[in-house]
Design a protein around this motif. Sequence first.
Motif, PDB file in Angstrom:
ATOM      1  N   ILE A 117       0.854  -1.186   0.000  1.00 13.50           N
ATOM      2  CA  ILE A 117       0.000   0.000   0.000  1.00 13.50           C
ATOM      3  C   ILE A 117       0.893   1.241   0.000  1.00 13.50           C
ATOM      4  N   THR A 118       0.571   2.200  -0.879  1.00 18.52           N
ATOM      5  CA  THR A 118       1.363   3.425  -1.003  1.00 18.52           C
ATOM      6  C   THR A 118       0.519   4.635  -0.606  1.00 18.52           C
ATOM      7  N   ASP A 119       1.124   5.811  -0.669  1.00 25.04           N
ATOM      8  CA  ASP A 119       0.413   7.047  -0.323  1.00 25.04           C
ATOM      9  C   ASP A 119      -0.714   7.352  -1.296  1.00 25.04           C
ATOM     10  N   THR A 132      -3.587  -1.306   6.411  1.00 23.24           N
ATOM     11  CA  THR A 132      -2.138  -1.523   6.419  1.00 23.24           C
ATOM     12  C   THR A 132      -1.758  -2.302   7.681  1.00 23.24           C
ATOM     13  N   ARG A 134       1.661  -3.787  10.212  1.00 26.74           N
ATOM     14  CA  ARG A 134       3.069  -3.766  10.606  1.00 26.74           C
ATOM     15  C   ARG A 134       3.272  -4.668  11.806  1.00 26.74           C
ATOM     16  N   ARG A 250       3.742   5.304   8.200  1.00 24.15           N
ATOM     17  CA  ARG A 250       4.419   5.611   6.937  1.00 24.15           C
ATOM     18  C   ARG A 250       4.231   4.495   5.913  1.00 24.15           C
ATOM     19  N   ARG A 251       4.096   4.877   4.679  1.00 28.17           N
ATOM     20  CA  ARG A 251       3.986   3.961   3.551  1.00 28.17           C
ATOM     21  C   ARG A 251       5.165   4.199   2.613  1.00 28.17           C
ATOM     22  N   PRO A 252       5.496   3.225   1.764  1.00 29.57           N
ATOM     23  CA  PRO A 252       4.795   1.980   1.440  1.00 29.57           C
ATOM     24  C   PRO A 252       4.943   0.932   2.549  1.00 29.57           C
ATOM     25  N   VAL A 253       3.912   0.080   2.654  1.00 26.25           N
ATOM     26  CA  VAL A 253       3.879  -0.959   3.668  1.00 26.25           C
ATOM     27  C   VAL A 253       2.891  -2.025   3.203  1.00 26.25           C
TER      28      VAL A 253
END
Length: 262
Positions: A117-119, A132, A134, A250-253
């Motif tokens: 997943i990006t901004d 997302t 983590r 924060r992305r990408p993740v």
Amino acid sequence: MSDADFTPLRVTYRNLDLGRTQIRDWAAAHGYPVSDRGRIPTVIFDAFFAAHPEILEQASTYEMVHATARTPGASPEDYEWEDNRLGGIYTVVFVRGLDEREVLRRIGAADEDIRIITDEDYSQPEGPEIITVRRIEDWTIAVEDYGWRASHREALCPLSLDGGQAVAVMRHDYAARHRLAYAENGEYLTDINPAFPIEREGADPDRLNRYLRELGIDPAADDRIDNAIPAALAIAGRITGVVITPEVLRRPVLGAAMPGAY
């Protein structure tokens, strides 16, 4: 900590007769930098009411409880950044015992939905819903952008199966109440309204009472909490040992884009 060990920190507020954007419009007209969203800085409030003392004089007052740490551990002050970064609707769920992909699957993502997943990815009411994930120490942290499915029993219980734990904090500024929910080993133990903690249910509704007391909240009192979401996130931090910071967002993740979520 017992209820007798503290006096809740009560703060007084005023019912002000103000238009929706009155303070922001006044600030912009008088050269104060102010955004269209988020918290208005205290200096702007002070200047506005110095210029309009009659508004304060005519206002009625009411009390709320301000949660703050009374013992070492996660504190609502750790989440002073939260209001502007995550928006008015989201869920953060903390899961012990599962990796990132399994957490996404149990929330409802298909394998084909799981990707980086990006901004540029964001949730929309008609889908997709962006989640997302983590890994932080023993916990997987999932953040639902404009979503709330992981806060419900149907998702939280499977996330806690086989000796696991799952803690969800849902913020919903519009149609629904906020939620702090806790499940363990497949059982939905506690569901608390963090704005009115006396409103709680589940198989063991008082399971998290000691964490409420550690933040200066009396679980037996019919109090309204003025910093409900930072308090709920702090309780999640006390359960898990994990405090979310802006860097975690924060992305990408890794995450999922789930089509047609709502």
